[in-house]
Write a protein that holds these residues in place. Structure first.
Motif, PDB file in Angstrom:
ATOM      1  N   PRO A  83       0.852  -1.197   0.000  1.00  0.00           N
ATOM      2  CA  PRO A  83       0.000   0.000   0.000  1.00  0.00           C
ATOM      3  C   PRO A  83       0.886   1.244   0.000  1.00  0.00           C
ATOM      4  O   PRO A  83       1.655   1.472   0.936  1.00  0.00           O
ATOM      5  N   MET A  84       0.818   2.031  -1.061  1.00  0.00           N
ATOM      6  CA  MET A  84       1.700   3.183  -1.229  1.00  0.00           C
ATOM      7  C   MET A  84       0.943   4.472  -0.921  1.00  0.00           C
ATOM      8  O   MET A  84       0.017   4.860  -1.635  1.00  0.00           O
ATOM      9  N   MET A  85       1.318   5.125   0.165  1.00  0.00           N
ATOM     10  CA  MET A  85       0.684   6.389   0.541  1.00  0.00           C
ATOM     11  C   MET A  85       1.141   7.493  -0.412  1.00  0.00           C
ATOM     12  O   MET A  85       2.238   7.439  -0.968  1.00  0.00           O
ATOM     13  N   HIS A  86       0.294   8.511  -0.545  1.00  0.00           N
ATOM     14  CA  HIS A  86       0.590   9.582  -1.503  1.00  0.00           C
ATOM     15  C   HIS A  86       0.249  10.933  -0.895  1.00  0.00           C
ATOM     16  O   HIS A  86      -0.766  11.096  -0.218  1.00  0.00           O
ATOM     17  N   LEU A  87       1.147  11.889  -1.114  1.00  0.00           N
ATOM     18  CA  LEU A  87       0.933  13.257  -0.645  1.00  0.00           C
ATOM     19  C   LEU A  87       1.541  14.203  -1.670  1.00  0.00           C
ATOM     20  O   LEU A  87       2.700  14.047  -2.066  1.00  0.00           O
ATOM     21  N   ALA A  88       0.759  15.177  -2.105  1.00  0.00           N
ATOM     22  CA  ALA A  88       1.244  16.156  -3.081  1.00  0.00           C
ATOM     23  C   ALA A  88       0.910  17.555  -2.591  1.00  0.00           C
ATOM     24  O   ALA A  88      -0.035  17.766  -1.837  1.00  0.00           O
ATOM     25  N   GLY A  89       1.728  18.515  -3.007  1.00  0.00           N
ATOM     26  CA  GLY A  89       1.473  19.892  -2.623  1.00  0.00           C
ATOM     27  C   GLY A  89       2.761  20.652  -2.418  1.00  0.00           C
ATOM     28  O   GLY A  89       3.848  20.188  -2.763  1.00  0.00           O
TER      29      GLY A  89
END
Length: 393
Positions: free
Chosen positions: A216-222
Motif C-alpha cells: 500500500p503506497m501512501m501519496h501526498l502532493a502539494g
C-alpha cells in the motif's frame, strides 16, 4: 527546486525526535550530530552483519541507558562511552542525552513523546556511600533487588511496558544477574501536520534482493513540505503536528535503493540540513516494524569495549569489578496515512568480573590430581579425572 517524486526504498527507518527540553543551539546541534553519526554507524554495521531487509535502532534510548551507566563509570569508561556514542572528546555528551530523556516534569498523557530512564542494582552489590546521592542529583531513584531471581525480570519488563505505553512488553527473558542494569525507553505518537491521502493503492516495491512486492503506497502532493535533492538521492523532511518533531525520508533515485554504505554520505540529510520548501509529490509505503538485538558486539566493534576488571569500571557505583556484558534493544514503529507510532527500550546489562588478582581454579573438564605427604614427600595417589560420574570397578 524542481518537483520531486520520492519512490521510497527504505533500508531503515530513522526518526529524528527533537529534544523535549532543548538547551542552547550549540548543545542541540552537538547532540543531533552525535545521534545521526551513531545511527549511521549502528545501521551500517548491523546491515553488514545481518543482511536484514529492515533495520531500526534507537540512538536516543541507547544513549540514555549508556549515559546513565556512565554516571558511575571511571574516567576511562566515561570517555569510552562518549566516543562510542559519537560525542568524541565531549565526555558530558551522554549526560546531556540522559537529562533530556529524564524530564523534570512528567509529560501529559497525550504528549507526543514520553521518555524515561531507570537503574536497578543487585542487592548483593556493595554500593559506595555517595552512589545514591549522586543519582538523586540527576532525579534518579534506583531500585535494589536480587537480579538473579525471576521476579526481577517481571519488574524490569513491567517498567519497560509502562515507559513505552505498552508498545514493548518485555526487554528481558531471563534474570540479568551481575551488578546492575540501566534502562532508557521512549514512546512516540503523533499525527502528520499534513495527512497523506486517505486511500493508498497497491504499488510495486523493489526489495534489496531485486524482487518486487505489492505494497500500500501512501501519496501526498502539494507545496507544504521541505525537500532536498541531488543526482543520487531525493528526500523529504515530514513535519508532525506542532512541528517539534519531524521525520526525514531518503530515497535513492535509482532502483538500487538506499544501502548501509550510502548512509555515511547522508548524515547531514538525516539531521534535516539544507532542506528547502518546494512543490513536491511523495510516495511512501505504509509500514510497520518490530526489531531488536544485542548491540554489544556492534558497539564493541565501534570501540566501546568492556573495561578490564582491574580498572574498577564503575567506581561511582561500587568498588567491585563490574563490566558491560550486553546492550539489549527493542524497537517498534508504525507509519500510516495519519501519522506515526514508535517506541524503543534499551537495557545495559553488567556483570561481575573476576578480579585479575584472584586466581580461579575451575575443574570443569578433565583434571589432574595428586595427593601427597608434605613431611615425607610420598605421593599417596595421583591421576586424571575425565568423568566424575564414572566410578569404575
Amino acid at each position: 527546486m524542481p518537483k520531486s517524486i520520492l519512490l521510497v526504498g527504505l533500508a531503515a527507518s530513522l526518526m529524528a525526535l527533537a529534544p523535549a527540553h532543548a538547551g542552547d543551539a550549540a548543545d542541540t546541534s552537538a547532540v543531533l550530530a552525535a545521534q545521526a553519526g551513531l545511527a549511521v554507524d549502528l545501521i551500517d554495521r548491523t546491515l553488514a552483519k545481518e543482511g536484514a531487509a529492515n533495520i531500526m535502532v534507537s540512538p536516543a534510548s541507547l544513549a540514555a541507558a549508556l549515559g546513565l551507566a556512565s554516571l558511575g563509570a571511571s574516567d576511562a569508561g566515561k570517555a569510552a562511552i562518549a566516543r562510542g556514542l559519537g560525542f568524541g572528546d565531549a565526555v558530558n555528551g551522554p549526560e546531556r542525552v540522559l537529562d533530556e530523556m529524564n524530564p523534570k516534569t512528567p509529560p501529559a498523557a497525550d504528549a507526543p513523546l514520553a521518555s524515561g530512564v531507570a537503574i536497578v542494582f543487585d542487592d548483593k552489590l556493595a554500593l559506595v556511600p555517595d552512589a545514591l546521592s549522586m543519582l538523586a542529583g540527576h532525579r534518579i531513584k534506583p531500585s535494589i533487588e536480587d537480579l538473579d531471581q525471576a521476579q526481577s525480570v517481571e519488574h524490569i519488563n513491567g517498567w519497560v511496558r509502562q515507559a513505552t505505553r505498552d508498545a514493548i512488553p518485555a526487554i528481558l527473558e531471563t534474570p540479568p544477574g551481575g551488578g546492575f542494569i540501566s534502562l532508557g525507553a521512549l514512546s512516540f505518537k503523533a499525527r502528520w501536520k499534513t495527512a497523506f491521502e486517505e486511500k493508498s493503492p497497491a504499488a510495486p516495491f523493489r526489495r534489496p534482493d531485486g524482487s518486487t512486492v505489492s505494497v500500500p503506497m501512501m501519496h501526498l502532493a502539494g507545496d507544504g513540505q521541505k525537500f532536498r535533492v541531488d543526482d543520487r538521492f531525493a528526500a523529504v523532511d515530514l513535519a508532525y503536528s506542532g512541528e517539534t518533531y519531524r521525520m526525514v525520508v531518503i530515497a535513492a533515485r535509482s532502483e538500487k535503493g538506499v544501502g548501509g554504505a550510502d548512509l555515511k554520505t547522508l548524515a547531514s540529510w538525516l539531521q534535516g540540513e539544507k532542506f528547502e520548501p518546494a512543490k513536491g509529490e511523495i510516495f511512501l509505503p505504509r509500514f510497520s516494524l518490530n526489531d531488536g538485538r544485542d548491540l554489544m558486539p556492534t558497539l564493541h566493534a565501534m570501540g566501546l569495549s568492556p573495561e578490564k576488571a582491574s580498572d574498577a569500571a564503575f567506581p561511582g557505583f561500587t568498588t567491585e569489578n563490574i563490566s558491560l556484558s550486553r546492550v539489549l534493544q527493542k524497537t517498534m514503529i508504525k507509519v500510516d496515512e495519519n501519522g506515526t507510532e514508535a517506541a524503543a527500550a534499551t537495557a545495559v546489562v553488567t556483570e561481575r568480573s573476576i578480579d585479575p588478582k584472584l586466581v580461579r581454579v575451575s575443574a570443569d573438564a578433565r583434571f589432574a590430581f595428586a595427593l601427597r605427604d608434605t613431611k615425607t614427600g610420598l605421593f599417596l595417589a595421583a591421576g586424571l579425572i575425565g568423568d566424575p560420574l564414572l566410578a569404575g570397578e
